[in-house]
Motif scaffolding. Structure first.
Motif, PDB file in Angstrom:
ATOM      1  N   THR A  94      -6.450   2.785 -29.995  1.00  0.00           N
ATOM      2  CA  THR A  94      -5.671   3.778 -30.727  1.00  0.00           C
ATOM      3  C   THR A  94      -4.366   4.071 -30.007  1.00  0.00           C
ATOM      4  O   THR A  94      -3.318   4.203 -30.637  1.00  0.00           O
ATOM      5  CB  THR A  94      -6.488   5.065 -30.914  1.00  0.00           C
ATOM      6  N   PHE A  98      -0.838   3.536 -31.608  1.00  0.00           N
ATOM      7  CA  PHE A  98      -0.004   4.730 -31.701  1.00  0.00           C
ATOM      8  C   PHE A  98       1.344   4.522 -31.022  1.00  0.00           C
ATOM      9  O   PHE A  98       2.396   4.763 -31.608  1.00  0.00           O
ATOM     10  CB  PHE A  98      -0.744   5.915 -31.071  1.00  0.00           C
ATOM     11  N   SER A 101       3.497   1.730 -32.688  1.00  0.00           N
ATOM     12  CA  SER A 101       4.024   2.186 -33.982  1.00  0.00           C
ATOM     13  C   SER A 101       5.124   3.221 -33.811  1.00  0.00           C
ATOM     14  O   SER A 101       6.133   3.187 -34.515  1.00  0.00           O
ATOM     15  CB  SER A 101       2.899   2.784 -34.828  1.00  0.00           C
ATOM     16  N   SER A 128      -0.679   7.120 -38.622  1.00  0.00           N
ATOM     17  CA  SER A 128      -1.387   7.432 -37.385  1.00  0.00           C
ATOM     18  C   SER A 128      -2.585   8.338 -37.652  1.00  0.00           C
ATOM     19  O   SER A 128      -3.645   8.179 -37.049  1.00  0.00           O
ATOM     20  CB  SER A 128      -0.449   8.112 -36.383  1.00  0.00           C
TER      21      SER A 128
END
Length: 172
Positions: A94, A98, A101, A128
């Motif tokens: 993640t 995250f 991105s 997200s």
């Protein structure tokens, strides 16, 4: 976590999926970042001030997240996810998604007018949140499964205790 035994070696299918996802994120960033940097350079080429002076916060956010992405990716690469807990590996994935991105969102926002920038960050935030929602659901499912297993063990123990306690004593 499903595994199969090939030539005596356990192969973790979940890790294969995760490394494939990480590789596709890395491939995507390898494609997008150079294009964004060329477009940013082209857009600000004839400006009297550099993009670093015009948008210092956006540049700092983009670069900081790119560095955080690289660090998280290196941690995932160094510490094989099968040696990490599933929660830790999921948080690492993640973090990679995250930070990568947000870096792309920050740099791409420089290509649009000030009116469009909040929309770009809003789209990033929604994507997200969807990813975070999936992570939370996965974690809650594991916690629920663990609680139910422990509850079943306790209930079975109570039931066995009650059966032993209430069994009539037979004369010898």
């Amino acid at each position: 976590m499903p595994t199969s035994n090939v030539n005596g070696l356990g192969i973790n299918h979940q890790h294969h999926h995760n490394s494939t996802a990480s590789n596709s994120i890395l491939s995507l960033l390898n494609l997008i970042l150079p294009v964004l940097l060329v477009l940013i350079d082209f857009k600000f080429k004839n400006e009297p001030t550099s993009v670093f002076q015009t948008h210092p916060i956006t540049i700092k956010v983009g670069v900081a997240n790119l560095l955080a992405f690289a660090l998280a990716f290196e941690i995932e690469f160094t510490f094989h996810p099968c040696y990490l807990s599933t929660t830790c590996a999921a948080l690492l994935r993640t973090t990679i998604l995250f930070c990568g991105s947000l870096s792309v969102a920050s740099l791409s926002s420089l290509l649009f007018s000030d009116a469009w920038r909040p929309l770009i960050y809003l789209m990033y935030a929604l994507l997200s949140l969807i990813n975070l929602h999936g992570l939370v659901r996965e974690w809650c499912g594991r916690v629920h499964h663990g609680i139910m297993e422990k509850l079943q063990t306790v209930c079975t123990g109570i039931q066995q205790w009650y059966v032993r306690r209430s069994a009539p004593l037979l004369p010898l």
